[in-house]
Enzyme design. Structure first.
Site, PDB file in Angstrom:
ATOM      1  CG  HIS A 114      -4.105   1.086  -3.134  1.00 23.20           C
ATOM      2  ND1 HIS A 114      -4.306   1.097  -1.764  1.00 23.20           N
ATOM      3  CD2 HIS A 114      -4.487   2.310  -3.573  1.00 23.20           C
ATOM      4  CE1 HIS A 114      -4.778   2.283  -1.406  1.00 23.20           C
ATOM      5  NE2 HIS A 114      -4.889   3.033  -2.485  1.00 23.20           N
ATOM      6  CB  ALA A 164     -11.083  -3.998 -11.846  1.00 20.98           C
TER       7      ALA A 164
END
Length: 205
Positions: free
Chosen positions: A108, A172
């Site tokens: 997420h 990331a």
């Protein structure tokens, strides 16, 4: 470990997982990729890699439970041991979670529990936080509420837009998701209630 991936979009996290597996740094075999969107680029990517794919369009089912029952049958046919959600835009129902006999991970684009749900990057900017990031978590019956496995912080820069922040968070994600899966498959993840302990070596406490 035999893994299935569910994706609804372009499949960039799927690509990161596939590349890590090909390098030998991720001991999984992605045996099936599914989507609720027939036009998802993740399906095209999977077919190019020789991975079986299947589409589960919501319009083809009378309700979510029927769709998820079909998903479970499909995963059992492929002997799935791990399910990875990679941009899958549907929330899996409680019955699916209870019946799945394998771990389910999701990634997420926020530092949960902050900004769950859709448009997490927009939520972060509107709230005015100084850092955001991404989270790999186990999927439970809530919305982005499962135990947290790994997180990576991404600074929010002056002048950031939703798109620019999303791009940096995605970079990331591509690092974090394969690492989280690697730790899980290597047996270095121990769940104690909601808390996740990362073991330093096999069999350590």
């Amino acid at each position: 470990m035999r893994a299935a991936v569910l994706a609804s979009g372009r499949g960039s996290n799927l690509k990161a997982l596939l590349e890590a597996a090909e390098r030998g740094s991720l001991p999984i075999k992605i045996v099936a990729v599914g989507s609720d969107q027939a036009g998802a680029k993740a399906l095209e990517l999977s077919r190019g890699a020789g991975i079986p794919t299947r589409v589960f369009p919501s319009k083809d089912y009378p309700h979510r439970q029927a769709q998820e029952e079909d998903l479970l049958i499909w995963m059992r046919e492929h002997r799935v041991e791990l399910l990875l959600l990679a941009g899958y835009m549907k929330v899996l129902g409680p019955q699916f979670i209870r019946q799945a006999n394998f771990p389910i991970l999701n990634i997420h684009p926020s530092l949960l529990p902050a900004f769950p749900g859709l448009h997490a990057q927009r939520q972060a900017l509107e709230y005015g936080v100084k850092v955001s990031g991404c989270t790999v978590h186990f999927v439970d019956e809530g919305l982005d509420s499962g135990p947290i496995l790994l997180q990576e912080v991404v600074p929010v820069l002056p002048g950031d837009t939703e798109e620019s922040l999303a791009r940096r968070i995605l970079e990331a994600e591509h690092r974090l998701y394969p690492e989280a899966v690697r730790l899980l498959v290597a047996g270095k993840v121990k769940r104690v209630g909601r808390r996740i302990q990362l073991l330093q070596q096999e069999g350590s406490e």
